[in-house]
Design a protein around this motif. Structure first.
Motif, PDB file in Angstrom:
ATOM      1  N   LYS A   1     -21.463 -25.099  16.145  1.00  0.00           N
ATOM      2  CA  LYS A   1     -22.374 -24.652  14.946  1.00  0.00           C
ATOM      3  C   LYS A   1     -21.957 -25.482  13.712  1.00  0.00           C
ATOM      4  N   THR A   2     -20.761 -25.387  13.536  1.00  0.00           N
ATOM      5  CA  THR A   2     -20.309 -25.921  12.078  1.00  0.00           C
ATOM      6  C   THR A   2     -20.331 -27.394  12.348  1.00  0.00           C
ATOM      7  N   LEU A   3     -19.813 -27.955  13.316  1.00  0.00           N
ATOM      8  CA  LEU A   3     -20.098 -29.599  13.450  1.00  0.00           C
ATOM      9  C   LEU A   3     -21.577 -29.988  13.352  1.00  0.00           C
ATOM     10  N   GLN A   4     -22.381 -29.170  13.861  1.00  0.00           N
ATOM     11  CA  GLN A   4     -23.749 -29.694  13.930  1.00  0.00           C
ATOM     12  C   GLN A   4     -24.209 -29.284  12.403  1.00  0.00           C
ATOM     13  N   GLU A   5     -23.901 -28.451  11.726  1.00  0.00           N
ATOM     14  CA  GLU A   5     -24.161 -28.199  10.198  1.00  0.00           C
ATOM     15  C   GLU A   5     -23.666 -29.408   9.395  1.00  0.00           C
ATOM     16  N   ILE A   6     -22.453 -29.856   9.605  1.00  0.00           N
ATOM     17  CA  ILE A   6     -21.967 -30.909   8.951  1.00  0.00           C
ATOM     18  C   ILE A   6     -22.634 -32.237   9.097  1.00  0.00           C
ATOM     19  N   ALA A   7     -23.065 -32.597  10.231  1.00  0.00           N
ATOM     20  CA  ALA A   7     -23.749 -33.630  10.764  1.00  0.00           C
ATOM     21  C   ALA A   7     -25.195 -33.564  10.012  1.00  0.00           C
TER      22      ALA A   7
END
Length: 328
Positions: free
Chosen positions: A253-259
Motif C-alpha cells: 500500500k505504501t509503495l503504491q502511494e509513493i508511486a
C-alpha cells in the motif's frame, strides 16, 4: 581516398600512346654521324649516362600522371558521428536489510536485485545513474555518474550487514531525492526496491514521496518477495545463521502511494524472471532521447600531388641538362 573529379582520371590513358611513340622512335633510331666501324664502341664501358638515357622520358610521364591525379582532386574522407543525448538522471535505492538474503530468489533477493540492476545500468547509455543503499539507515554508495564501469564496480561491492539492520524506506528515498535535488536533467527518476515494511528512520515514506513530487522526481517502486512464505535468514541460539520459513510481508500500500504521488508505478516481483521483466519495462518507459548525426569530413590532398609532379620535373631537368647534356 576519394576523387572529386574521378572522370579526369581517364586522361591517364594518354600515357599509353605517348609511351608507344617513344618506343617507336627508339626502334627507328636517329644516328647523325657516320663511322667506319662500331667494334670499338661496343667494347666501351657503360657509364651512368647509358643507364639514365630513358630517365627523362619516364620522369616526364610520371609527372604527367601525377598532375592528372591532382586535377582529379584526391580527398581523404573521415567519417564522423555527432551524438546529442537528452539524458535522464536516475537514482537506484536498494534495500540491503537482512531479509534481502531470503532465498525465494536465486541465489537470494539481494544478489538477484544486483544482477538485474547491473544489466539495467549497462543499457542506459548517456544517462547519469547513482546508487543509494538502505537498511536501518541509508547512505550513498555512488553519486550520479555516467561512468558505467565504476558504478558497476560499486554495485558489486554492496553487501547486507554493513549497516544497522531494519527497513528505513523513507530515509532511503530521501537520500536518493537529496542526490537529485541539484540535478538539471529534464527527467529525474528514482527506482526504489525493497522487500519489507518501513520500521526505522526519521522520515516517513509518504512524506519523502511528497518531497519527490515537489522536486519533479518520478519514483518507481518495486516490492521483492514471493507470496506466502520464503526461506529467510535467522540467527540460532549458537549465533549461526540458519534459514527458516517466514511470512513475506511487503507494505504494498505504501509503495503504491509513493508511486502514485510522484507519477511513477508500483511493481511486484515474485521471482528472478519477473524482476528482470520489471526493469525491462522501466527501461522502456524511461527512454533517453538520443539524436545521432553521421557526416563526412573531406580533406583536399591535391597539393601534395602537385608538389610531387614539380619534384619529378625538377629531377628530369637536372638529369637532362647536367648528365645527359648533348652537343648541338
Amino acid at each position: 581516398m576519394t576523387f572529386h573529379n574521378p572522370h579526369l582520371l581517364w586522361l591517364l590513358t594518354l600515357l599509353l600512346p605517348a609511351a608507344g611513340y617513344y618506343l617507336y622512335r627508339l626502334r627507328k633510331g636517329g644516328a647523325a654521324l657516320r663511322i667506319s666501324s662500331v667494334a670499338g664502341v661496343l667494347k666501351a664501358p657503360r657509364t651512368v649516362r647509358y643507364y639514365l638515357r630513358h630517365a627523362p622520358f619516364v620522369l616526364r610521364m610520371a609527372a604527367l600522371a601525377t598532375l592528372v591525379v591532382a586535377l582529379a582532386r584526391p580527398q581523404s574522407a573521415e567519417q564522423n558521428t555527432r551524438t546529442n543525448t537528452d539524458g535522464i538522471d536516475i537514482m537506484l535505492a536498494l534495500d540491503v536489510s537482512g531479509s534481502m538474503l531470503a532465498r525465494d530468489f536465486r541465489p537470494d533477493r539481494l544478489e538477484a536485485a544486483k544482477e538485474v540492476a547491473g544489466s539495467f545500468i549497462s543499457d542506459r547509455y548517456g544517462d547519469r545513474i547513482g546508487l543509494v543503499v538502505f537498511a536501518g539507515e541509508a547512505f550513498t554508495q555512488s553519486p550520479l555518474t555516467a561512468d558505467q564501469s565504476t558504478l558497476l564496480t560499486l554495485l558489486g561491492r554492496v553487501r547486507s550487514g554493513l549497516i544497522e539492520d531494519g527497513t528505513a524506506i523513507g530515509n532511503g528515498l530521501a537520500t536518493a531525492i537529496n542526490r537529485l535535488r541539484e540535478s538539471d536533467a529534464k527527467s529525474k527518476v528514482i527506482i526504489l526496491l525493497t522487500d519489507g515494511v518501513n520500521n526505522r528512520g526519521e522520515i516517513a515514506p509518504v512524506m519523502a514521496a511528497e518531497i519527490a513530487k515537489e522536486q519533479g522526481i518520478r519514483v518507481y517502486t518495486i516490492g521483492v518477495g514471493s507470496r506466502g512464505t520464503a526461506p529467510t535468514p535467522a540467527i540460532d541460539m549458537f549465533g549461526n545463521m540458519t534459514f527458516v520459513q517466514a511470512k513475506v510481508e511487503i507494505d504494498e500500500k505504501t509503495l503504491q502511494e509513493i508511486a502514485d504521488a510522484t507519477g511513477g508505478r508500483y511493481f511486484r516481483a515474485t521471482d528472478n524472471e519477473k524482476l528482470r521483466a520489471i526493469y525491462d519495462e522501466i527501461n522502456r518507459l524511461e527512454k533517453s532521447k538520443v539524436e545521432v548525426a553521421d557526416f563526412t569530413t573531406y580533406t583536399e590532398e591535391y597539393l601534395r600531388w602537385v608538389l610531387a609532379a614539380l619534384a619529378l620535373l625538377a629531377v628530369e631537368f637536372l638529369i637532362r641538362t647536367l648528365i645527359l647534356k648533348r652537343i648541338p
